[in-house]
Design a protein around this motif. Structure first.
Motif, PDB file in Angstrom:
ATOM      1  N   GLU A   1      51.242 -42.414 -28.443  1.00 18.35           N
ATOM      2  CA  GLU A   1      51.984 -42.632 -29.688  1.00 18.35           C
ATOM      3  C   GLU A   1      53.216 -41.734 -29.742  1.00 18.35           C
ATOM      4  O   GLU A   1      54.281 -42.144 -30.199  1.00 18.35           O
ATOM      5  N   MET A   2      53.054 -40.514 -29.286  1.00 21.20           N
ATOM      6  CA  MET A   2      54.205 -39.594 -29.309  1.00 21.20           C
ATOM      7  C   MET A   2      55.343 -40.098 -28.436  1.00 21.20           C
ATOM      8  O   MET A   2      56.519 -39.940 -28.771  1.00 21.20           O
ATOM      9  N   VAL A   3      55.001 -40.692 -27.317  1.00 20.43           N
ATOM     10  CA  VAL A   3      56.049 -41.268 -26.456  1.00 20.43           C
ATOM     11  C   VAL A   3      56.750 -42.398 -27.215  1.00 20.43           C
ATOM     12  O   VAL A   3      57.990 -42.489 -27.218  1.00 20.43           O
ATOM     13  N   LYS A   4      55.961 -43.228 -27.874  1.00 21.73           N
ATOM     14  CA  LYS A   4      56.569 -44.344 -28.613  1.00 21.73           C
ATOM     15  C   LYS A   4      57.485 -43.825 -29.721  1.00 21.73           C
ATOM     16  O   LYS A   4      58.501 -44.422 -30.035  1.00 21.73           O
ATOM     17  N   GLN A   5      57.106 -42.687 -30.325  1.00 21.83           N
ATOM     18  CA  GLN A   5      57.926 -42.103 -31.398  1.00 21.83           C
ATOM     19  C   GLN A   5      59.018 -41.182 -30.856  1.00 21.83           C
ATOM     20  O   GLN A   5      59.823 -40.658 -31.625  1.00 21.83           O
ATOM     21  N   ASP A   6      59.002 -40.944 -29.558  1.00 22.24           N
ATOM     22  CA  ASP A   6      59.917 -39.987 -28.911  1.00 22.24           C
ATOM     23  C   ASP A   6      59.861 -38.623 -29.619  1.00 22.24           C
ATOM     24  O   ASP A   6      60.889 -37.992 -29.887  1.00 22.24           O
ATOM     25  N   LEU A   7      58.650 -38.182 -29.904  1.00 19.91           N
ATOM     26  CA  LEU A   7      58.433 -36.888 -30.556  1.00 19.91           C
ATOM     27  C   LEU A   7      58.320 -35.809 -29.484  1.00 19.91           C
ATOM     28  O   LEU A   7      57.312 -35.687 -28.798  1.00 19.91           O
ATOM     29  N   ARG A   8      59.379 -35.055 -29.341  1.00 19.40           N
ATOM     30  CA  ARG A   8      59.490 -34.110 -28.217  1.00 19.40           C
ATOM     31  C   ARG A   8      59.078 -32.692 -28.612  1.00 19.40           C
ATOM     32  O   ARG A   8      59.032 -32.342 -29.780  1.00 19.40           O
ATOM     33  N   MET A   9      58.893 -31.890 -27.569  1.00 14.35           N
ATOM     34  CA  MET A   9      58.485 -30.500 -27.792  1.00 14.35           C
ATOM     35  C   MET A   9      59.439 -29.755 -28.709  1.00 14.35           C
ATOM     36  O   MET A   9      59.028 -28.961 -29.532  1.00 14.35           O
ATOM     37  N   SER A  10      60.741 -30.013 -28.541  1.00 14.76           N
ATOM     38  CA  SER A  10      61.721 -29.248 -29.320  1.00 14.76           C
ATOM     39  C   SER A  10      61.627 -29.559 -30.813  1.00 14.76           C
ATOM     40  O   SER A  10      62.095 -28.775 -31.635  1.00 14.76           O
ATOM     41  N   GLN A  11      61.017 -30.703 -31.167  1.00 16.54           N
ATOM     42  CA  GLN A  11      60.840 -30.987 -32.591  1.00 16.54           C
ATOM     43  C   GLN A  11      59.619 -30.257 -33.160  1.00 16.54           C
ATOM     44  O   GLN A  11      59.501 -30.084 -34.361  1.00 16.54           O
ATOM     45  N   ILE A  12      58.724 -29.869 -32.292  1.00 17.70           N
ATOM     46  CA  ILE A  12      57.522 -29.143 -32.722  1.00 17.70           C
ATOM     47  C   ILE A  12      57.784 -27.634 -32.643  1.00 17.70           C
ATOM     48  O   ILE A  12      57.451 -26.879 -33.558  1.00 17.70           O
ATOM     49  N   LEU A  13      58.354 -27.207 -31.515  1.00 16.47           N
ATOM     50  CA  LEU A  13      58.536 -25.771 -31.273  1.00 16.47           C
ATOM     51  C   LEU A  13      59.816 -25.269 -31.940  1.00 16.47           C
ATOM     52  O   LEU A  13      60.790 -24.909 -31.290  1.00 16.47           O
TER      53      LEU A  13
ATOM     54  N   ALA B   1      51.746 -17.000 -46.136  1.00 11.56           N
ATOM     55  CA  ALA B   1      52.007 -16.498 -44.781  1.00 11.56           C
ATOM     56  C   ALA B   1      52.009 -17.625 -43.750  1.00 11.56           C
ATOM     57  O   ALA B   1      51.666 -17.419 -42.580  1.00 11.56           O
ATOM     58  N   LEU B   2      52.375 -18.822 -44.195  1.00  7.35           N
ATOM     59  CA  LEU B   2      52.450 -19.959 -43.269  1.00  7.35           C
ATOM     60  C   LEU B   2      53.606 -20.836 -43.714  1.00  7.35           C
ATOM     61  O   LEU B   2      53.744 -21.102 -44.913  1.00  7.35           O
ATOM     62  N   ASP B   3      54.424 -21.256 -42.770  1.00  4.41           N
ATOM     63  CA  ASP B   3      55.444 -22.250 -43.103  1.00  4.41           C
ATOM     64  C   ASP B   3      54.740 -23.602 -43.115  1.00  4.41           C
ATOM     65  O   ASP B   3      54.446 -24.172 -42.072  1.00  4.41           O
ATOM     66  N   ARG B   4      54.459 -24.075 -44.308  1.00  7.74           N
ATOM     67  CA  ARG B   4      53.612 -25.264 -44.452  1.00  7.74           C
ATOM     68  C   ARG B   4      54.257 -26.530 -43.900  1.00  7.74           C
ATOM     69  O   ARG B   4      53.577 -27.509 -43.632  1.00  7.74           O
ATOM     70  N   ASP B   5      55.582 -26.523 -43.780  1.00  7.65           N
ATOM     71  CA  ASP B   5      56.285 -27.755 -43.399  1.00  7.65           C
ATOM     72  C   ASP B   5      56.435 -27.931 -41.896  1.00  7.65           C
ATOM     73  O   ASP B   5      56.993 -28.941 -41.454  1.00  7.65           O
ATOM     74  N   ALA B   6      55.962 -26.961 -41.116  1.00  7.13           N
ATOM     75  CA  ALA B   6      56.126 -27.088 -39.656  1.00  7.13           C
ATOM     76  C   ALA B   6      55.383 -28.339 -39.164  1.00  7.13           C
ATOM     77  O   ALA B   6      54.229 -28.573 -39.518  1.00  7.13           O
ATOM     78  N   LEU B   7      56.075 -29.096 -38.337  1.00  8.16           N
ATOM     79  CA  LEU B   7      55.522 -30.358 -37.834  1.00  8.16           C
ATOM     80  C   LEU B   7      54.581 -30.078 -36.660  1.00  8.16           C
ATOM     81  O   LEU B   7      54.806 -29.151 -35.883  1.00  8.16           O
ATOM     82  N   THR B   8      53.542 -30.880 -36.541  1.00  6.95           N
ATOM     83  CA  THR B   8      52.619 -30.712 -35.416  1.00  6.95           C
ATOM     84  C   THR B   8      52.551 -32.004 -34.598  1.00  6.95           C
ATOM     85  O   THR B   8      53.053 -33.045 -35.018  1.00  6.95           O
ATOM     86  N   VAL B   9      51.880 -31.925 -33.470  1.00  5.63           N
ATOM     87  CA  VAL B   9      51.881 -33.073 -32.556  1.00  5.63           C
ATOM     88  C   VAL B   9      51.211 -34.312 -33.130  1.00  5.63           C
ATOM     89  O   VAL B   9      51.466 -35.422 -32.641  1.00  5.63           O
ATOM     90  N   ASN B  10      50.363 -34.160 -34.139  1.00 10.93           N
ATOM     91  CA  ASN B  10      49.763 -35.389 -34.682  1.00 10.93           C
ATOM     92  C   ASN B  10      50.694 -36.085 -35.677  1.00 10.93           C
ATOM     93  O   ASN B  10      50.313 -37.079 -36.296  1.00 10.93           O
ATOM     94  N   GLY B  11      51.913 -35.538 -35.820  1.00 13.32           N
ATOM     95  CA  GLY B  11      52.914 -36.187 -36.663  1.00 13.32           C
ATOM     96  C   GLY B  11      52.839 -35.715 -38.105  1.00 13.32           C
ATOM     97  O   GLY B  11      53.635 -36.139 -38.943  1.00 13.32           O
ATOM     98  N   GLN B  12      51.872 -34.837 -38.395  1.00 10.73           N
ATOM     99  CA  GLN B  12      51.727 -34.314 -39.748  1.00 10.73           C
ATOM    100  C   GLN B  12      52.136 -32.850 -39.782  1.00 10.73           C
ATOM    101  O   GLN B  12      52.176 -32.189 -38.747  1.00 10.73           O
ATOM    102  N   THR B  13      52.389 -32.358 -40.997  1.00 13.32           N
ATOM    103  CA  THR B  13      52.704 -30.931 -41.107  1.00 13.32           C
ATOM    104  C   THR B  13      51.428 -30.128 -40.875  1.00 13.32           C
ATOM    105  O   THR B  13      50.312 -30.635 -41.039  1.00 13.32           O
ATOM    106  N   ILE B  14      51.640 -28.871 -40.557  1.00 15.47           N
ATOM    107  CA  ILE B  14      50.485 -28.006 -40.309  1.00 15.47           C
ATOM    108  C   ILE B  14      49.655 -27.871 -41.584  1.00 15.47           C
ATOM    109  O   ILE B  14      48.421 -27.811 -41.526  1.00 15.47           O
ATOM    110  N   TRP B  15      50.321 -27.874 -42.719  1.00 13.65           N
ATOM    111  CA  TRP B  15      49.574 -27.717 -43.968  1.00 13.65           C
ATOM    112  C   TRP B  15      48.706 -28.940 -44.244  1.00 13.65           C
ATOM    113  O   TRP B  15      47.573 -28.830 -44.689  1.00 13.65           O
ATOM    114  N   LYS B  16      49.250 -30.107 -43.968  1.00  7.79           N
ATOM    115  CA  LYS B  16      48.467 -31.341 -44.154  1.00  7.79           C
ATOM    116  C   LYS B  16      47.209 -31.273 -43.285  1.00  7.79           C
ATOM    117  O   LYS B  16      46.133 -31.718 -43.681  1.00  7.79           O
TER     118      LYS B  16
END
Ligand code: FES
Length: 573
Positions: free
Chosen positions: A241-253, A336-351
């Protein structure tokens, strides 16, 4: 959604002579022609090796990743990369972290791969794979192999590494028989997986999850728990799915991801090795990250996790208690957490973690009732370490955090081993042990020797800790009032090289200071006498020592910092 043209189609989608070559040789494995018609090709980057016992079950894990890839319509292709086993590899696995990262980077870039699953476990396999993949920046998920089950010996739990240090000191001081020591070997490591203390492997598995680079749950599911296979299968599905969305490392890191990881490292009582690895990974993806930020962002944070080496429990207990999601939830609920950081499952870390349960507050504490206060990593400076040194507060003795003592200096690890057990060594428990020439260039490779064992004559008095200072690293499973990563290192002409036995040294952690109490004129005279160690004659070690950066910069090779993306300059026919 229209999918971007797959990178792999530059190889497999061609109708010419080159396309024939790319497909035909692959068909010798039995792949039918329709496998090459636009399925996302998922590289499974495998650090399996029987010489890396922590990763020896990775062929099995890879099969479960493949299941997921097939289910999602991808085409999984497994490939090996250099595997770094912490226990066997000499002189130290860290010497080869950057070499392995080059293997990973070029293996990914040079092959028809659209997305990557990184199979990681033993300490250096995690940063080397993340670093190499970051320099290519394809859609990527990390998957750790999972920790071993708790060690069990004489009715008690014993932890990887931590238990070894404790028992070997008992043997050295005559409190444990050698036969018992041998028996403990098979009791400590009794299942597949990596070290089950919060050592470097578990720390880095937690960092992968805190960075958002792995699916939730990655850090702690034991290697032998069926749910590790389930996670592998989900990872296989998700990477397609990540390939289909072109969700790359630089968008996560992103910077937010690294800041979350730094805070999480404090909350879990994680390894000092995470400092070097996170800075190196950030350097590859192009995120500015400094050593000072480990202190400013997280040294005031509490340690929430009661795991060895800072505490009592082990990774299996951590898993049953709720694991990293429960810790991240605590961080998120306390600013003590940036809740909006995106993760590989396409959701924010807080979600991912907002509803995470905790089942055992003895293992995972709350901010309101932490396991230890102010327990992150402190960054020290002073005339012994102008570019910084680190100390892990959760593993140090509070009464030694402000201490002045007479220096007992060892100019190499060989010098240390030759003298430490001698009864006539001029040392007592108020002294400060100093180890030189064990940094990135000096060892070379910056070995985990900074937690120098105490002299037997001091152990026999029941003393368990002394101040120790070096340019080396320390195993994530080790503990004590140990100042590490002094930069610049002695072998690069850093002032640590100028310390002599009989000098006094003042450690003042509240003031973030580490000082050699010697006047400037004396230091200048000593510097005039200093000569750099000879360079290695050839091979990778020569390349390494000529190009390795200092610990405060992540100890990457200077020409590897940054990324080049995934395009290949030219094809080969
Ligand atoms: Fe491999 Fe500890 S030796 S994780």
């Amino acid at each position: 959604m229209t999918m971007k043209k797959l990178r792999s189609q530059e190889w497999f989608g061609r109708k010419d002579r080159d396309g024939f070559i790319y497909r035909s040789w692959m068909k010798n494995q039995g792949w039918p022609h329709d496998m090459f018609n636009g399925r996302p090709v998922i590289g499974i980057c495998n650090t399996w090796s029987e010489l890396t016992p922590c990763n020896a079950h990775f062929r099995e894990i890879a099969e479960w990743v493949k299941r997921g890839v097939w289910e999602a319509g991808g085409f999984p292709l497994e490939f090996p990369v250099m595997s770094l086993g912490e226990t066997l590899l000499r002189p130290t696995a860290m010497l080869f972290r950057n070499l392995a990262s080059m293997d990973v980077e070029e293996s990914i870039r040079g092959n028809p791969i659209d997305g990557v699953v990184l199979l990681m476990g033993c300490d250096k396999t995690t940063p080397s794979l993340l670093m190499g993949a970051a320099s290519c920046d394809l859609p990527t998920i990390g998957l750790s192999g999972g920790p071993m089950l708790n060690g069990k010996f004489q009715g008690h739990d014993i932890g990887s590494g931590t238990g070894v240090w404790q028992m070997s000191e008992k043997v050295r001081s005559g409190q444990m028989k050698l036969e018992e020591f041998f028996e403990a070997e098979s009791c400590m490591h009794r299942s597949k997986g990596h070290c089950m203390t919060m050592g470097t492997a578990s720390t880095m598995a937690s960092m992968v999850e805190a960075l958002g680079m792995a699916l939730p749950g990655n850090a702690a599911i034991p290697a032998v728990d069926a749910r590790r296979h389930t996670l592998a299968q989900f990872t296989g599905r998700r990477i397609v799915e990540m390939v289909k969305q072109d969700l790359r490392m630089s968008q996560i890191l992103t910077r937010a991801a690294f800041q979350n990881a730094i805070r999480a490292n404090a909350a879990i009582g994680g390894s000092t090795n995470a400092v070097i690895h996170l800075i190196a990974i950030a350097g590859r993806i192009g995120v500015p990250l400094t050593l000072a930020e480990f202190d400013t962002l997280a040294s005031h944070l509490p340690c929430l996790v009661n795991l060895q080496p800072s505490g009592a429990y082990l990774m299996e207990d951590f898993f049953y208690a709720g694991a990293l999601p429960a810790v991240l939830r605590e961080l998120g609920e306390n600013g003590a957490l940036d809740r909006d950081a995106l993760t590989v499952n396409g959701q924010t870390i807080w979600k991912n973690v907002a509803e995470a349960p905790c089942w055992n507050r003895e293992v995972i504490h709350t901010f309101a009732n932490p396991f230890k206060q102010n327990s992150g990593i402190a960054v020290l400076r002073g005339n012994l370490a102008p570019d910084g040194a680190v100390i892990k507060l959760s593993a140090a003795s509070p009464q030694l955090l402000q201490h002045t003592g007479r220096a007992v200096v060892f100019d190499s690890i060989e010098d240390f081993y030759a003298r430490i057990d001698r009864e006539d060594l001029d040392i007592d428990e108020t002294c400060v042990m100093v180890l030189q020439n064990c940094g990135p260039r000096g060892y070379p490779g910056m070995a985990e020797v900074g937690n120098m064992p105490l002299p037997p004559k001091i152990l026999r008095k029941g003393v368990k800790d002394m101040v120790r200072i070096s340019d080396a690293r320390m195993s994530g499973t080790a503990y004590g009032t140990v100042v590490l990563h002094a930069s610049p290192e002695a072998a690069a002409g850093g002032p640590l090289a100028l310390a002599r036995s009989g000098d006094t040294i003042t450690l003042d952690v509240p003031a973030r200071s580490i000082r050699l109490n010697v006047d400037d004129a004396t230091l200048a005279a000593r510097r005039a006498q200093w000569t750099p160690p000879p360079s290695p004659a050839r091979g990778y070690v020569k390349l390494y020592t000529e190009h390795v950066q200092q610990a405060n910069l992540g100890a990457d090779l200077d020409f590897l910092v940054g990324k080049s993306g995934a395009p290949v300059a030219r094809d080969n026919h």
